[in-house]
Design an enzyme around this catalytic site. Structure first.
Site, PDB file in Angstrom:
ATOM      1  N   THR A  92       1.259  13.536  43.700  1.00  0.00           N
ATOM      2  CA  THR A  92       2.723  13.445  43.802  1.00  0.00           C
ATOM      3  C   THR A  92       3.331  12.819  42.550  1.00  0.00           C
ATOM      4  O   THR A  92       4.344  13.296  42.029  1.00  0.00           O
ATOM      5  CB  THR A  92       3.111  12.572  45.025  1.00  0.00           C
ATOM      6  OG1 THR A  92       2.399  13.040  46.174  1.00  0.00           O
ATOM      7  CG2 THR A  92       4.603  12.609  45.285  1.00  0.00           C
ATOM      8  N   ARG A 108       1.551  19.414  38.230  1.00  0.00           N
ATOM      9  CA  ARG A 108       2.378  18.208  38.065  1.00  0.00           C
ATOM     10  C   ARG A 108       2.033  17.439  36.788  1.00  0.00           C
ATOM     11  O   ARG A 108       2.920  16.862  36.150  1.00  0.00           O
ATOM     12  CB  ARG A 108       2.263  17.332  39.317  1.00  0.00           C
ATOM     13  CG  ARG A 108       3.103  17.922  40.476  1.00  0.00           C
ATOM     14  CD  ARG A 108       2.774  17.292  41.779  1.00  0.00           C
ATOM     15  NE  ARG A 108       3.783  17.547  42.824  1.00  0.00           N
ATOM     16  CZ  ARG A 108       3.615  17.246  44.094  1.00  0.00           C
ATOM     17  NH1 ARG A 108       2.493  16.682  44.503  1.00  0.00           N
ATOM     18  NH2 ARG A 108       4.568  17.503  44.974  1.00  0.00           N
ATOM     19  N   TYR A 162      12.966  18.210  55.108  1.00  0.00           N
ATOM     20  CA  TYR A 162      12.296  16.942  54.795  1.00  0.00           C
ATOM     21  C   TYR A 162      12.550  15.867  55.867  1.00  0.00           C
ATOM     22  O   TYR A 162      12.445  14.676  55.565  1.00  0.00           O
ATOM     23  CB  TYR A 162      12.756  16.426  53.432  1.00  0.00           C
ATOM     24  CG  TYR A 162      12.055  17.096  52.263  1.00  0.00           C
ATOM     25  CD1 TYR A 162      10.698  16.886  52.019  1.00  0.00           C
ATOM     26  CD2 TYR A 162      12.746  17.921  51.392  1.00  0.00           C
ATOM     27  CE1 TYR A 162      10.052  17.480  50.945  1.00  0.00           C
ATOM     28  CE2 TYR A 162      12.111  18.528  50.305  1.00  0.00           C
ATOM     29  CZ  TYR A 162      10.757  18.290  50.093  1.00  0.00           C
ATOM     30  OH  TYR A 162      10.117  18.879  49.022  1.00  0.00           O
ATOM     31  N   PHE A 164      13.860   7.129  49.458  1.00  0.00           N
ATOM     32  CA  PHE A 164      14.172   8.203  48.511  1.00  0.00           C
ATOM     33  C   PHE A 164      14.742   9.447  49.183  1.00  0.00           C
ATOM     34  O   PHE A 164      14.920  10.468  48.525  1.00  0.00           O
ATOM     35  CB  PHE A 164      12.927   8.559  47.685  1.00  0.00           C
ATOM     36  CG  PHE A 164      11.717   8.976  48.495  1.00  0.00           C
ATOM     37  CD1 PHE A 164      11.595  10.265  48.996  1.00  0.00           C
ATOM     38  CD2 PHE A 164      10.689   8.069  48.745  1.00  0.00           C
ATOM     39  CE1 PHE A 164      10.485  10.653  49.725  1.00  0.00           C
ATOM     40  CE2 PHE A 164       9.573   8.449  49.487  1.00  0.00           C
ATOM     41  CZ  PHE A 164       9.478   9.743  49.980  1.00  0.00           C
ATOM     42  N   ARG A 197      -2.958  22.119  47.007  1.00  0.00           N
ATOM     43  CA  ARG A 197      -2.761  20.694  46.703  1.00  0.00           C
ATOM     44  C   ARG A 197      -3.560  20.289  45.456  1.00  0.00           C
ATOM     45  O   ARG A 197      -3.107  19.470  44.663  1.00  0.00           O
ATOM     46  CB  ARG A 197      -3.172  19.816  47.901  1.00  0.00           C
ATOM     47  CG  ARG A 197      -2.408  20.081  49.198  1.00  0.00           C
ATOM     48  CD  ARG A 197      -1.022  19.529  49.245  1.00  0.00           C
ATOM     49  NE  ARG A 197      -0.939  18.130  48.967  1.00  0.00           N
ATOM     50  CZ  ARG A 197       0.192  17.418  49.074  1.00  0.00           C
ATOM     51  NH1 ARG A 197       1.335  18.010  49.449  1.00  0.00           N
ATOM     52  NH2 ARG A 197       0.223  16.141  48.782  1.00  0.00           N
ATOM     53  N   GLU A 239       6.289  25.270  58.069  1.00  0.00           N
ATOM     54  CA  GLU A 239       7.087  25.375  56.842  1.00  0.00           C
ATOM     55  C   GLU A 239       7.261  26.826  56.405  1.00  0.00           C
ATOM     56  O   GLU A 239       8.332  27.203  55.927  1.00  0.00           O
ATOM     57  CB  GLU A 239       6.443  24.530  55.726  1.00  0.00           C
ATOM     58  CG  GLU A 239       6.519  23.037  56.029  1.00  0.00           C
ATOM     59  CD  GLU A 239       5.930  22.168  54.921  1.00  0.00           C
ATOM     60  OE1 GLU A 239       5.430  22.706  53.922  1.00  0.00           O
ATOM     61  OE2 GLU A 239       5.987  20.937  55.069  1.00  0.00           O
ATOM     62  N   ASN A 284       9.140  16.578  40.651  1.00  0.00           N
ATOM     63  CA  ASN A 284       7.721  16.844  40.384  1.00  0.00           C
ATOM     64  C   ASN A 284       7.341  18.319  40.542  1.00  0.00           C
ATOM     65  O   ASN A 284       6.204  18.642  40.877  1.00  0.00           O
ATOM     66  CB  ASN A 284       6.829  15.905  41.204  1.00  0.00           C
ATOM     67  CG  ASN A 284       7.055  16.045  42.688  1.00  0.00           C
ATOM     68  OD1 ASN A 284       7.846  16.879  43.127  1.00  0.00           O
ATOM     69  ND2 ASN A 284       6.359  15.259  43.466  1.00  0.00           N
TER      70      ASN A 284
HETATM   71  P1  GDP Z   1       3.975  15.519  48.244  1.00  0.00           P
HETATM   72  O1  GDP Z   1       3.389  16.024  49.537  1.00  0.00           O
HETATM   73  O2  GDP Z   1       2.945  15.333  47.152  1.00  0.00           O
HETATM   74  O3  GDP Z   1       5.143  16.360  47.764  1.00  0.00           O
HETATM   75  O4  GDP Z   1       4.543  14.061  48.495  1.00  0.00           O
HETATM   76  P2  GDP Z   1       5.298  13.353  49.737  1.00  0.00           P
HETATM   77  O5  GDP Z   1       5.203  14.189  50.978  1.00  0.00           O
HETATM   78  O6  GDP Z   1       4.804  11.951  49.806  1.00  0.00           O
HETATM   79  O7  GDP Z   1       6.824  13.287  49.259  1.00  0.00           O
HETATM   80  C1  GDP Z   1       7.643  14.419  49.299  1.00  0.00           C
HETATM   81  C2  GDP Z   1       8.476  14.462  48.039  1.00  0.00           C
HETATM   82  O8  GDP Z   1       9.366  13.353  48.038  1.00  0.00           O
HETATM   83  C3  GDP Z   1       7.696  14.336  46.736  1.00  0.00           C
HETATM   84  O9  GDP Z   1       7.125  15.543  46.295  1.00  0.00           O
HETATM   85  C4  GDP Z   1       8.768  13.827  45.791  1.00  0.00           C
HETATM   86  O10 GDP Z   1       9.617  14.889  45.335  1.00  0.00           O
HETATM   87  C5  GDP Z   1       9.583  12.911  46.700  1.00  0.00           C
HETATM   88  N1  GDP Z   1       9.121  11.525  46.584  1.00  0.00           N
HETATM   89  C6  GDP Z   1       7.996  10.955  47.083  1.00  0.00           C
HETATM   90  N2  GDP Z   1       7.917   9.645  46.760  1.00  0.00           N
HETATM   91  C7  GDP Z   1       9.036   9.388  46.022  1.00  0.00           C
HETATM   92  C8  GDP Z   1       9.548   8.198  45.401  1.00  0.00           C
HETATM   93  O11 GDP Z   1       8.943   7.123  45.456  1.00  0.00           O
HETATM   94  N3  GDP Z   1      10.732   8.335  44.743  1.00  0.00           N
HETATM   95  C9  GDP Z   1      11.415   9.521  44.682  1.00  0.00           C
HETATM   96  N4  GDP Z   1      12.584   9.575  44.020  1.00  0.00           N
HETATM   97  N5  GDP Z   1      10.970  10.639  45.261  1.00  0.00           N
HETATM   98  C10 GDP Z   1       9.800  10.581  45.921  1.00  0.00           C
END
Ligand code: GDP
Length: 140
Positions: free
Chosen positions: A93, A104, A51, A59, A87, A128, A114
């Protein structure tokens, strides 16, 4: 239309609730084939590397500690437009914004816990998949 591969992770909140099979059934019903799969426990270092793109986000610590807190199931999903298809199956998300019928919406506990990860672009999918899988571990 092109056959693609994408990286999926069934996250700790879902493996803790014994949802691997239920989520896999949603991928398969959605037209994706699971062509690689293994259950692992990530180290904190591995989660931080995976990540890295989010390292400056507020976060990041919460996310990487969560992802290394319990087993995950890493998997390679294959199918027509697999990156975007996955997706769609995953949903937004934030589960509050996820559409009915998505993983989700059905299973995520909150925006962090999630239930699933899915690559966001084909370029990232390739990176990845290579992060977790050797070529011989993927059988299409
Ligand atoms: P994804 O591609 O839908 O998984 O979303 P992102 O790439 O934006 O974020 C990666 C992961 O980080 C997400 O799946 C969540 O597990 C976590 N995440 C994203 N935004 C937040 C947030 O605002 N708070 C927290 N605690 N975790 C977050």
């Amino acid at each position: 239309m092109a056959v693609e591969r994408t990286l999926s992770i069934i996250k700790p909140d879902a493996t803790n609730r014994n949802l691997t099979g239920a989520i896999n059934a949603m991928f398969e019903a959605g037209g994706l084939r699971i062509v690689g799969q293994k259950r692992i426990k990530m180290t904190l270092g591995q989660a931080q590397k995976f990540y890295e793109i989010h390292k400056d986000k507020g976060f990041f610590a919460e996310l990487t500690e969560f992802m290394s807190s319990a087993p995950v199931v890493v998997q390679v999903l294959e199918g027509e437009n697999a990156v975007s298809r996955n997706r769609e199956i995953m949903g937004d998300t934030n589960p509050d914004n996820a559409k009915e019928g998505t993983v989700r919406k059905k299973y995520a506990l909150n925006i962090g816990e999630n239930s699933v990860h899915g690559s966001d672009t084909l370029e990232n999918a390739k990176k990845e998949v290579a992060f977790f899988f050797k070529d011989e571990e993927i059988v299409g």
